[in-house]
Design a protein around this motif. Structure first.
Motif, PDB file in Angstrom:
ATOM      1  N   PRO A   3      25.296  14.829  29.278  1.00  0.00           N
ATOM      2  CA  PRO A   3      25.809  15.420  30.273  1.00  0.00           C
ATOM      3  C   PRO A   3      27.166  14.433  30.343  1.00  0.00           C
ATOM      4  CG  PRO A   3      23.929  14.454  30.898  1.00  0.00           C
ATOM      5  CD  PRO A   3      23.763  14.277  29.645  1.00  0.00           C
ATOM      6  N   SER A   4      26.911  13.202  29.722  1.00  0.00           N
ATOM      7  CA  SER A   4      28.247  12.509  29.882  1.00  0.00           C
ATOM      8  C   SER A   4      28.235  11.376  29.035  1.00  0.00           C
ATOM      9  CB  SER A   4      28.289  11.897  31.497  1.00  0.00           C
ATOM     10  OG  SER A   4      27.060  11.200  31.874  1.00  0.00           O
ATOM     11  N   ASP A 141      35.239  17.990  47.987  1.00  0.00           N
ATOM     12  CA  ASP A 141      36.407  17.919  46.643  1.00  0.00           C
ATOM     13  C   ASP A 141      37.176  17.051  46.937  1.00  0.00           C
ATOM     14  OD1 ASP A 141      35.146  19.780  45.064  1.00  0.00           O
ATOM     15  OD2 ASP A 141      36.566  21.397  45.400  1.00  0.00           O
ATOM     16  N   ILE A 167      40.101  11.914  31.796  1.00  0.00           N
ATOM     17  CA  ILE A 167      38.994  12.638  32.402  1.00  0.00           C
ATOM     18  C   ILE A 167      37.945  12.730  31.553  1.00  0.00           C
ATOM     19  CG2 ILE A 167      38.107  14.745  33.419  1.00  0.00           C
ATOM     20  CD1 ILE A 167      41.156  15.185  34.587  1.00  0.00           C
ATOM     21  N   THR A 168      36.495  12.401  31.899  1.00  0.00           N
ATOM     22  CA  THR A 168      35.657  12.612  30.996  1.00  0.00           C
ATOM     23  C   THR A 168      34.503  13.163  31.786  1.00  0.00           C
ATOM     24  OG1 THR A 168      33.717  11.734  29.522  1.00  0.00           O
ATOM     25  CG2 THR A 168      34.655  10.281  31.162  1.00  0.00           C
ATOM     26  N   PRO A 169      33.896  14.402  31.285  1.00  0.00           N
ATOM     27  CA  PRO A 169      33.192  15.137  32.239  1.00  0.00           C
ATOM     28  C   PRO A 169      31.703  14.916  32.441  1.00  0.00           C
ATOM     29  CG  PRO A 169      33.320  16.360  30.243  1.00  0.00           C
ATOM     30  CD  PRO A 169      33.841  14.935  29.847  1.00  0.00           C
ATOM     31  N   SER A 170      31.295  15.104  33.771  1.00  0.00           N
ATOM     32  CA  SER A 170      29.961  14.783  34.023  1.00  0.00           C
ATOM     33  C   SER A 170      29.535  15.999  34.620  1.00  0.00           C
ATOM     34  CB  SER A 170      29.825  13.518  35.087  1.00  0.00           C
ATOM     35  OG  SER A 170      30.184  13.892  36.391  1.00  0.00           O
ATOM     36  N   PRO A 171      28.210  16.391  35.047  1.00  0.00           N
ATOM     37  CA  PRO A 171      27.652  17.614  35.592  1.00  0.00           C
ATOM     38  C   PRO A 171      28.344  18.083  36.716  1.00  0.00           C
ATOM     39  CG  PRO A 171      25.854  16.437  34.751  1.00  0.00           C
ATOM     40  CD  PRO A 171      27.097  15.354  34.734  1.00  0.00           C
ATOM     41  N   TYR A 172      29.010  16.875  37.430  1.00  0.00           N
ATOM     42  CA  TYR A 172      29.732  16.956  38.740  1.00  0.00           C
ATOM     43  C   TYR A 172      31.123  17.196  38.829  1.00  0.00           C
ATOM     44  CZ  TYR A 172      25.363  14.222  39.566  1.00  0.00           C
ATOM     45  OH  TYR A 172      23.963  13.925  39.441  1.00  0.00           O
ATOM     46  N   ILE A 173      31.631  17.701  37.847  1.00  0.00           N
ATOM     47  CA  ILE A 173      33.169  17.702  37.701  1.00  0.00           C
ATOM     48  C   ILE A 173      33.634  19.324  37.663  1.00  0.00           C
ATOM     49  CG2 ILE A 173      33.484  18.164  35.156  1.00  0.00           C
ATOM     50  CD1 ILE A 173      35.222  15.390  35.447  1.00  0.00           C
ATOM     51  N   ASP A 174      34.513  19.295  38.679  1.00  0.00           N
ATOM     52  CA  ASP A 174      35.360  20.644  38.504  1.00  0.00           C
ATOM     53  C   ASP A 174      36.799  20.260  37.737  1.00  0.00           C
ATOM     54  OD1 ASP A 174      37.042  22.852  38.877  1.00  0.00           O
ATOM     55  OD2 ASP A 174      36.283  23.320  40.759  1.00  0.00           O
ATOM     56  N   LEU A 175      36.979  20.756  36.806  1.00  0.00           N
ATOM     57  CA  LEU A 175      38.312  20.460  36.094  1.00  0.00           C
ATOM     58  C   LEU A 175      39.486  20.794  36.884  1.00  0.00           C
ATOM     59  CD1 LEU A 175      39.000  18.597  33.576  1.00  0.00           C
ATOM     60  CD2 LEU A 175      39.341  20.796  32.420  1.00  0.00           C
ATOM     61  N   GLY A 176      39.546  21.941  37.379  1.00  0.00           N
ATOM     62  CA  GLY A 176      40.546  22.539  38.322  1.00  0.00           C
ATOM     63  C   GLY A 176      40.972  21.655  39.414  1.00  0.00           C
ATOM     64  N   VAL A 177      40.110  21.032  40.080  1.00  0.00           N
ATOM     65  CA  VAL A 177      40.285  20.153  41.230  1.00  0.00           C
ATOM     66  C   VAL A 177      41.333  18.976  40.756  1.00  0.00           C
ATOM     67  CG1 VAL A 177      39.448  18.301  42.779  1.00  0.00           C
ATOM     68  CG2 VAL A 177      38.413  20.674  42.747  1.00  0.00           C
TER      69      VAL A 177
END
Ligand SMILES: Nc1ncnc2c1ncn2[C@@H]1O[C@H](COP(=O)(O)OP(=O)(O)O)[C@@H](O)[C@H]1O
Ligand SMILES: [Mg+2]
Lengths: 619, 354
Positions: A3-4, A141, A167-177
């Motif tokens: 997940p990350s 957010d 930016i590196t994703p994790s399950p808590y991410i909303d790229l749009g924000v």
């Protein structure tokens, strides 16, 4: 796929692309600590020369702050050049890491986003792993301002030609924000002005009562309220223009005249319907149930999202946002209170009747409201009082039936009276905006009068004179405790314990030392008082376990810092902050030496006892 | 729509949409991460999936109707039965510009240490300092621009004038850092620090404290109990003054500004905020002179945004090397693809997770 990204891989990737030094913002302290643990057996060690530079820099910091020497992360910092920096650490540790970063010794620091504002050191790169942040108890957010505050740490002037926000994703991410945050314009900020008891006492100490309104008018809050009022005034101006064609006719107040006539005319044949008519009070109150307004219902509060009339009966209705996020439909008649608090609301024509951003904002505001709110004073207009029989009977006295403007009046009354209603509503809102701070001030004055800190003429009483020196949260509780002599004969340890439990506002559970019976019974007394004061001031958490930690530190001067930390699962940084804040509270009590010498003396002793070990390291 | 299709549709939505759907359905949904949120939504609507579906569609239609995200030919693809791999990420509604996206090498270009340069104050720094000799100044510039330089120079000038200077920061930790920093610049005898129970060098001409301490001093002064020489006070610097919007502590900044003696100049240093003009206008309305706003939003060190995939692959986040102001949807195709892959694989029903 995981997940990350794994922290070791992350650092390796950053090094490979020469993107170090970096600040890696993670969701929680736990995440930072786990990231550090993952380097325990990692083989991405630094060359010996760099390890030596770090060791030397650390030694220089340790000379100033001995507590840094014992930190368990030191081996990892030296070996790999990465560190953690969050609120769970002692200030001395954070200073050390900041210093190392400033000297460019480290490759990465793992920090929590919560503290982005407090992180005053830059890097070449910041790594962002989340798009929301824990605020009070919920995740919300990140705002554009916050994203830019975080990203702003990237790129050191004079040391980097460019900075990088990765930016590196994790399950808590909303790229749009995040993309919106990076590319957007920061939000406007709003005043958060509140009127506190110490503010009232200090203002009244220095200025006569009649000058206060002028002082409150200088606040940014009033400045922004005025801006809103001016907006309404402009609307009012347009309404005036629209009203012009409906200006005075044969009688100057023709609208009222016509309405009275019309009402009387209709009342005569259907007297029995009068009762079913909406009460004038409800009509008046309904005007204020506009979107964004905070109202009190039988079960808790809500914010009005829209007002409308029910289909069949045309009853006044409102859609209300409730604290649990639900939207409920209520008859306006069930609204118990209308508060002097309204928020901006970006209305829309479909459920949930406002924009998503407004909804979130209102929902947040609703959960953040203080327990006590001033209600709006609402005048019930006289003109809609039920008509006395006399008038009804003397319908023949109205000039209307034979008046020459009768057809015009009959035709225009709907539009004209709507315009006039709107005018009245705006005028009232403007009045409310202009006077709301003053209302709130008056309310505080009344409470302080009730408790005897102010005389009926709003001068400071003897108690008010010293109470104004207590300028911290929960000041009313503290001054009431002092007046109740709750601390009479209390030794410094008990005083510290109570102050710590008042100062602490975190409900994170954990394991703590046992509390002494003396402190336990004193806390019982404090709780009772706090509860009785709850209509006037939010009670603090008053955790006995927290009180016990502070009590221990004072009661046993041989207790070392490490010893204290072992007594609880609280993080070092939290214990430090607890004691530092308690110190602040105690030093305010110490200012009462003129009127309460023995209490001030006890506070002075407590202060001296708190300040030892790591609490001596910083001013 | 089957539950799987619905789940996939939900996974394509930004978290904000999911939170909206969760309102009234899921208690305390703000705590949940995206995957958990989808699980909860499906669970709570298990009796009424059709209702959930129609709400999703309504929300999508509404978003489509909004002006900001431009008409999305891709968005309607959500309903099309095309294979999921072909989907374009949810925010990707921008019309594609014809310019090719930046390469990773191009994105990394320029990375490194600039050649040492003599220190030359920026025009905005000089503007702020010049204005400060006349009036109060509000500075709102991006983080890392060099607000400290303005604070230091302004303090130096005031001290040369035999005036006292007070510098406040919102956090004790920052106060301590500045105390060390300013002591190095001006000499230890010139700088003092005040905390609730302590004074270190409290008679120095440059005093550092938290804003709360200054507020208390001003209250004491107003009631005639002065212990700091407020009559010689020439300058008050409020660093990080965007804190005025802090829900708990913001009021302290207002009190401080309202009660700041009129002979002392105010210097408000703030990170970029949306309405600095309001702050400046407010100051003008309550102080004796027309205050000056110094603002800019251009970062001194240019910033680039990247996307690092959990497998270690790095890509530019946007199509251009620089951050495209006002165009959140100008994503780099590679970053778009990788993130979509990520969302798909970490979805609740993703094969790799369950
Ligand atoms: N005119 C300038 N030329 C070059 N570097 C500068 C200039 N002004 C400030 N700096 C440097 O910029 C960096 C960031 O400054 P700082 O004052 O911490 O930023 P902030 O605006 O966030 O407070 C510091 O290292 C400082 O030395
Ligand atoms: Mg700064």
């Amino acid at each position: 796929m995981p997940p990350s990204i794994h922290p070791v891989d992350l650092i390796a990737a950053l090094r490979l692309k020469h993107l170090t030094p970096a600040i890696v913002f993670l969701t929680s302290r736990r995440a930072c600590d786990e990231a550090m643990e993952s380097f325990d057996h990692a083989d991405i060690v630094l060359p010996p020369a760099r390890q030596e530079i770090i060791a030397a820099a650390l030694d220089r910091v340790i000379a100033h702050y001995p507590s840094v020497a014992e930190h368990p992360l030191i081996p990892t910092v030296r070996r790999i050049g990465v560190a953690a920096h969050h609120a769970g650490h002692l200030p001395s540790w954070k200073i050390a890491i900041e210093e190392l970063m400033r000297q460019g010794c480290l490759d990465a620091v793992f920090a929590t986003t919560t503290l982005a504002a407090g992180v005053d050191f830059p890097a070449r790169t910041v790594v962002i792993t989340q798009s929301s942040i824990r605020k009070s108890r919920d995740f919300t957010d990140l705002t554009i301002g916050e994203v830019q505050q975080i990203a702003g740490r990237a790129g050191r002037r004079g040391k980097d030609q460019v900075g990088f926000a990765v930016i590196t994703p994790s399950p808590y991410i909303d790229l749009g924000v995040l993309t919106k945050g990076l590319t957007g314009h920061p939000e406007s900020i709003d005043s958060q002005f509140t009127i506190t008891y110490p503010m009232v006492l200090n203002l009244l100490k220095a200025h006569p009562h009649e000058q206060i309104q002028g002082i409150l008018a200088k606040s940014f809050a009033q400045f922004q309220l005025n801006q809103r009022a001016e907006l309404l005034e402009r609307k009012l101006d347009t309404l005036h223009v629209q009203m012009e064609p409906y200006g005075p006719r044969l009688c100057s107040d023709w609208i009222t005249q016509w309405q009275t006539f019309d009402q009387a005319r209709r009342q005569r044949p259907h007297r029995q319907h009068v009762k079913q008519q909406e009460s004038p009070e409800l009509t008046a109150r309904f005007h204020f149930m506009t979107s964004g307004r905070v109202v009190g219902l039988a079960r808790g509060r809500g914010i009005v999202l829209r007002q409308y009339r029910s289909k069949g009966q045309r009853n006044p209705m409102i859609s209300v946002l409730r604290p649990d996020g639900a939207v409920t439909e209520c008859p306006a008649a069930t609204v118990a209170e209308i508060f002097d608090r309204a928020f901006e609301c970006d209305e829309t024509s479909a459920f949930p009747w406002c924009s998503a951003a407004s909804f979130d904002e209102l929902h947040y505001q609703l959960t953040e409201l203080p327990t006590r709110l001033p209600t709006l004073p609402i005048l019930v207009p006289k003109e809609s009082d039920p008509l006395p029989d006399a008038i009804v009977q003397s319908l023949g006295d109205f000039p209307c039936p034979t008046c020459s403007s009768r057809p015009a009046c009959q035709k225009d009354v709907v539009v004209a009276s709507r315009l006039r209603q709107e005018q009245q509503r705006h005028t009232k809102s403007i009045q409310a905006l202009r006077a709301s701070l003053w209302h709130r001030f008056q309310e505080r004055v009344e409470v302080l009068q009730k408790f005897g800190y102010l005389t009926p003429s709003a001068h400071l009483t003897d108690d008010g004179e010293w109470a104004r020196l207590i300028r911290i949260d929960h000041s009313l509780l503290i001054t009431e405790l002092i007046r109740a002599e709750a601390f009479a004969g209390a030794d410094p340890a008990l005083l510290t314990g109570v102050m710590a439990s008042i100062a602490h506002d975190d409900d994170r559970p954990g394991a703590f030392p046992r509390i002494s019976t003396g402190l336990s019974s004193l806390l019982g007394q404090v709780r009772k008082l706090a509860e009785s004061l709850s209509p006037y001031e939010d009670p603090p958490l008053l955790r006995a376990d927290i009180a016990a930690v502070a009590e221990r530190w004072i009661a046993d001067p041989t207790l070392t810092w490490i010893g204290l930390c072992r007594l609880t699962t609280m993080a070092e940084g939290d214990i430090y902050r607890l004691l530092a804040r308690t110190l602040e509270f105690l030093s305010q009590i110490h200012t009462l030496h003129g009127t309460h010498p023995s209490l001030a003396d006890s506070a002075a002793k407590a202060i001296a006892l708190i300040r030892r070990g790591v609490l001596e390291e910083l001013p | 729509m089957t539950i799987d299709e619905l789940e996939r549709l939900l996974a394509q939505q930004p978290v904000a949409v999911l939170h909206r759907l969760a309102r009234g359905r899921v208690h305390r949904h703000f705590r949940a991460g995206k995957r958990r949120l989808i699980e909860l939504l499906l669970q709570h609507s298990s009796q009424n999936l059709a209702g959930l579906e129609s709400d999703v569609q309504a929300l999508l239609a509404e978003r489509q109707g909004q002006p900001q995200p431009p008409p999305a030919s891709t968005r309607t693809a959500h309903r099309a039965p095309s294979p999921p791999q072909k989907r374009v990420p949810h925010r990707g509604g921008e019309p594609e510009s014809s310019e090719p996206a930046v390469s990773l090498a191009g994105w990394l270009e320029g990375l490194g240490v600039p050649a040492p340069q003599p220190f030359v104050p920026d025009p905005w720094q000089q503007e702020a300092l010049a204005a400060l000799s006349e009036t109060d100044v509000v500075v709102s510039v991006p983080t890392g621009s060099g607000k400290t330089y303005v604070a230091v120079e302004a303090a130096r000038r005031a001290m040369e004038d035999n005036r006292t200077v007070i510098y406040t920061s919102p956090l004790k930790a920052l106060s301590n850092t500045k105390f060390t920093e300013f002591s190095k610049i001006f000499g230890a005898d010139k700088v003092g620090i005040l905390t609730g129970d302590r004074q270190e060098n409290g008679q120095a001409p440059l005093l550092i404290m938290t804003t709360e301490i200054l507020r208390n001093l001003l209250y004491d002064a107003a009631s005639g109990e002065i212990d700091v020489r407020l009559d010689t006070l020439g300058l008050v610097i409020l660093d990080e003054s965007q804190y005025i919007a802090d829900p708990e502590r913001g009021v302290v900044w207002e009190e401080t500004i309202i009660f700041c003696p009129s002979q002392a100049k105010l210097l408000l240093l703030s990170a970029s905020i949306g309405n600095p003009q309001d702050i400046a206008d407010w100051l003008t309305s309550i102080r004796q002179t027309t205050s000056r706003l110094v603002r800019h939003s251009k970062r001194t060190v240019p910033l680039r945004a990247g996307y690092l995939h959990p497998n270690g692959k790095l890509a530019p986040l946007f199509k251009t090397a620089a951050i495209p102001a006002g165009h959140p949807n100008h994503l780099h195709p590679e970053a778009k693809r990788l993130f979509l892959e990520y969302e798909e694989e970490t979805m609740p029903s993703g094969r790799s997770r369950r």
